[in-house]
Every structure is written in C-alpha cells, then in structure tokens.
Motif scaffolding. Structure first.
Motif, PDB file in Angstrom:
ATOM      1  N   GLU A  12     -10.715   0.027  -6.131  1.00  0.00           N
ATOM      2  CA  GLU A  12     -10.279   1.117  -6.540  1.00  0.00           C
ATOM      3  C   GLU A  12      -8.966   1.350  -6.293  1.00  0.00           C
ATOM      4  O   GLU A  12      -8.138   1.650  -6.899  1.00  0.00           O
ATOM      5  N   LEU A  13      -8.391   0.855  -4.864  1.00  0.00           N
ATOM      6  CA  LEU A  13      -7.165   1.384  -4.349  1.00  0.00           C
ATOM      7  C   LEU A  13      -6.250   0.507  -5.239  1.00  0.00           C
ATOM      8  O   LEU A  13      -5.134   0.658  -5.378  1.00  0.00           O
ATOM      9  N   VAL A  14      -6.602  -1.084  -5.187  1.00  0.00           N
ATOM     10  CA  VAL A  14      -5.760  -1.805  -5.974  1.00  0.00           C
ATOM     11  C   VAL A  14      -5.493  -1.769  -7.345  1.00  0.00           C
ATOM     12  O   VAL A  14      -4.357  -1.742  -7.872  1.00  0.00           O
ATOM     13  N   ASP A  15      -6.454  -1.164  -7.999  1.00  0.00           N
ATOM     14  CA  ASP A  15      -6.455  -0.771  -9.553  1.00  0.00           C
ATOM     15  C   ASP A  15      -5.730   0.340  -9.725  1.00  0.00           C
ATOM     16  O   ASP A  15      -4.840   0.347 -10.718  1.00  0.00           O
ATOM     17  N   HIS A  16      -5.684   1.244  -8.763  1.00  0.00           N
ATOM     18  CA  HIS A  16      -4.792   2.560  -9.006  1.00  0.00           C
ATOM     19  C   HIS A  16      -3.321   2.220  -8.557  1.00  0.00           C
ATOM     20  O   HIS A  16      -2.462   2.736  -9.127  1.00  0.00           O
ATOM     21  N   TYR A  17      -3.157   1.795  -7.202  1.00  0.00           N
ATOM     22  CA  TYR A  17      -1.895   1.841  -6.606  1.00  0.00           C
ATOM     23  C   TYR A  17      -1.167   0.422  -6.849  1.00  0.00           C
ATOM     24  O   TYR A  17      -0.125   0.268  -6.904  1.00  0.00           O
ATOM     25  N   GLY A  18      -2.028  -0.556  -6.753  1.00  0.00           N
ATOM     26  CA  GLY A  18      -1.231  -2.033  -6.614  1.00  0.00           C
ATOM     27  C   GLY A  18      -1.044  -2.522  -5.310  1.00  0.00           C
ATOM     28  O   GLY A  18      -1.022  -1.720  -4.426  1.00  0.00           O
ATOM     29  N   TRP A  19      -0.741  -3.981  -5.152  1.00  0.00           N
ATOM     30  CA  TRP A  19      -0.828  -4.326  -3.958  1.00  0.00           C
ATOM     31  C   TRP A  19       0.708  -4.235  -3.428  1.00  0.00           C
ATOM     32  O   TRP A  19       0.703  -4.010  -1.954  1.00  0.00           O
ATOM     33  N   ASP A  20       1.671  -3.767  -4.135  1.00  0.00           N
ATOM     34  CA  ASP A  20       2.921  -3.406  -3.406  1.00  0.00           C
ATOM     35  C   ASP A  20       2.812  -2.019  -2.759  1.00  0.00           C
ATOM     36  O   ASP A  20       3.388  -1.963  -1.503  1.00  0.00           O
ATOM     37  N   ILE A  21       2.309  -0.924  -3.347  1.00  0.00           N
ATOM     38  CA  ILE A  21       2.210  -0.129  -2.789  1.00  0.00           C
ATOM     39  C   ILE A  21       1.217   0.134  -1.518  1.00  0.00           C
ATOM     40  O   ILE A  21       1.412   0.595  -0.488  1.00  0.00           O
ATOM     41  N   LEU A  22       0.271  -0.652  -1.490  1.00  0.00           N
ATOM     42  CA  LEU A  22      -0.746  -1.033  -0.378  1.00  0.00           C
ATOM     43  C   LEU A  22      -0.044  -1.569   0.709  1.00  0.00           C
ATOM     44  O   LEU A  22      -0.466  -1.401   1.846  1.00  0.00           O
ATOM     45  N   ASP A  23       0.549  -2.686   0.331  1.00  0.00           N
ATOM     46  CA  ASP A  23       1.488  -3.424   1.379  1.00  0.00           C
ATOM     47  C   ASP A  23       2.574  -2.431   2.127  1.00  0.00           C
ATOM     48  O   ASP A  23       2.486  -2.377   3.257  1.00  0.00           O
ATOM     49  N   ALA A  24       3.280  -1.515   1.350  1.00  0.00           N
ATOM     50  CA  ALA A  24       4.022  -0.643   1.763  1.00  0.00           C
ATOM     51  C   ALA A  24       3.358   0.466   2.842  1.00  0.00           C
ATOM     52  O   ALA A  24       3.947   0.645   3.922  1.00  0.00           O
ATOM     53  N   ALA A  25       2.390   0.839   2.436  1.00  0.00           N
ATOM     54  CA  ALA A  25       1.430   1.954   3.161  1.00  0.00           C
ATOM     55  C   ALA A  25       0.674   1.420   4.275  1.00  0.00           C
ATOM     56  O   ALA A  25       0.867   1.831   5.732  1.00  0.00           O
ATOM     57  N   MET A  26       0.317   0.148   4.164  1.00  0.00           N
ATOM     58  CA  MET A  26      -0.707  -0.255   5.162  1.00  0.00           C
ATOM     59  C   MET A  26      -0.020  -1.262   6.394  1.00  0.00           C
ATOM     60  O   MET A  26      -0.531  -1.538   7.297  1.00  0.00           O
ATOM     61  N   ARG A  27       0.897  -2.204   5.745  1.00  0.00           N
ATOM     62  CA  ARG A  27       1.804  -2.939   6.300  1.00  0.00           C
ATOM     63  C   ARG A  27       0.662  -4.059   7.091  1.00  0.00           C
ATOM     64  O   ARG A  27       0.798  -4.806   8.088  1.00  0.00           O
ATOM     65  N   PHE A  28      -0.286  -4.730   6.072  1.00  0.00           N
ATOM     66  CA  PHE A  28      -1.142  -5.776   6.666  1.00  0.00           C
ATOM     67  C   PHE A  28      -0.466  -6.781   5.794  1.00  0.00           C
ATOM     68  O   PHE A  28      -0.402  -6.931   4.671  1.00  0.00           O
ATOM     69  N   ASN A  29      -0.515  -8.230   6.399  1.00  0.00           N
ATOM     70  CA  ASN A  29       0.005  -9.210   5.988  1.00  0.00           C
ATOM     71  C   ASN A  29      -0.935  -9.650   4.717  1.00  0.00           C
ATOM     72  O   ASN A  29      -0.650 -10.397   3.791  1.00  0.00           O
ATOM     73  N   CYS A  30      -2.101  -9.265   4.747  1.00  0.00           N
ATOM     74  CA  CYS A  30      -3.085  -9.700   3.736  1.00  0.00           C
ATOM     75  C   CYS A  30      -2.585  -8.989   2.323  1.00  0.00           C
ATOM     76  O   CYS A  30      -3.175  -9.646   1.591  1.00  0.00           O
ATOM     77  N   PHE A  31      -2.063  -8.118   2.383  1.00  0.00           N
ATOM     78  CA  PHE A  31      -1.602  -7.483   1.237  1.00  0.00           C
ATOM     79  C   PHE A  31      -0.171  -7.807   0.693  1.00  0.00           C
ATOM     80  O   PHE A  31       0.067  -7.288  -0.206  1.00  0.00           O
ATOM     81  N   HIS A  32       0.312  -8.545   1.887  1.00  0.00           N
ATOM     82  CA  HIS A  32       1.944  -9.029   1.320  1.00  0.00           C
ATOM     83  C   HIS A  32       1.983 -10.591   0.978  1.00  0.00           C
ATOM     84  O   HIS A  32       2.469 -10.839  -0.019  1.00  0.00           O
ATOM     85  N   THR A  33       1.306 -11.414   1.661  1.00  0.00           N
ATOM     86  CA  THR A  33       1.238 -12.868   1.002  1.00  0.00           C
ATOM     87  C   THR A  33       0.020 -13.116   0.405  1.00  0.00           C
ATOM     88  O   THR A  33      -0.981 -13.251   0.974  1.00  0.00           O
TER      89      THR A  33
END
Length: 133
Positions: A21-42
């Motif tokens: 749900e989060l990925v569909d709504h916000y996308g990986w870029d926003i989740l990466d910026a908000a959470m700062r998890f490497n799994c959302f970045h690389t």
C-alpha cells in the motif's frame, strides 16, 4: 482485547500488504527519504524489503508508525501508548483513518531539516552537545 485491537488500522494487516500500500501510494523515493532504509534505496523490491523488515524489529516498528501517522493519519499516540509497539496500540472508538498525507521528497527533507534544527536549538539551550572553542 480483541475489541480494542479492532480499533487499530494495523489489526489483521500483513506486513506485505502494508508495504505494498505504501509503495503503491508514495513510491520508493518517498519511502527512502522518510525511512532511510538501505532496502528502500538500493534496488528496492517488496521481497527484499520484507526480508529486512521481518528481521529488524525497530525498522518494522518505524515503518508501522509511518503507516499510522502519515498514511492513515491517526492521532498522535499518548505517551503511554507510544511506549507500546504500533500493533499493540489502541485508539478511542469513533476514530477513523483519514486520507493519506500528501508527501514529496522535498517536503520530507524540509521536515527532517526543521526537526534537526529544533533539536540543535533545544540541545544548545540545555548546554548539551555544545562545541568547545
């Protein structure tokens, strides 16, 4: 307890569904910026992120907090409730989730910068973390 848990948007929600749900709504870029998890970045994928989140309790709880506060826009938890993991929190009857908060990478970065500045200001007043000349 079951009745109380039903007043939590996380009740019965699988981690995979929450992340999707989060990925569909916000996308990986926003989740990466908000959470700062490497799994959302690389090279982010649902599968690799789930593997990380299942192994790392603090990261899963941080994502669940994000889901509650930004995606479902539930009221801020009381001090007592905040000590509990997000899945164990309850909300008063009648509190319903709202539409997701609109976010951009820029809005997240601005919010983080504001929080860091506020922290430095508070720390400076208390004498902690001051640089020595």
């Amino acid at each position: 307890m079951l009745e109380e848990q039903q007043n939590n948007p996380l009740h019965g929600l699988k981690l995979e569904q929450l992340l999707t749900e989060l990925v569909d709504h916000y996308g990986w870029d926003i989740l990466d910026a908000a959470m700062r998890f490497n799994c959302f970045h690389t090279k982010p994928t649902i599968e690799s992120s789930l593997k990380y989140l299942r192994k790392t309790e603090w990261a899963r709880e941080k994502l669940e907090n994000f889901y509650l506060s930004r995606f479902k826009r539930m009221p801020k938890a009381s001090e007592e409730q905040f000590k509990l993991p997000p899945r164990q929190r309850t909300y008063p009857n009648g509190i319903e989730p709202r539409d997701p908060m609109p976010l951009t990478v820029e809005s997240i970065l601005n919010s983080q910068a504001k929080a860091a500045s506020s922290f430095k200001e508070r720390a400076g007043r208390s004498g902690r973390y001051n640089r020595r000349s």
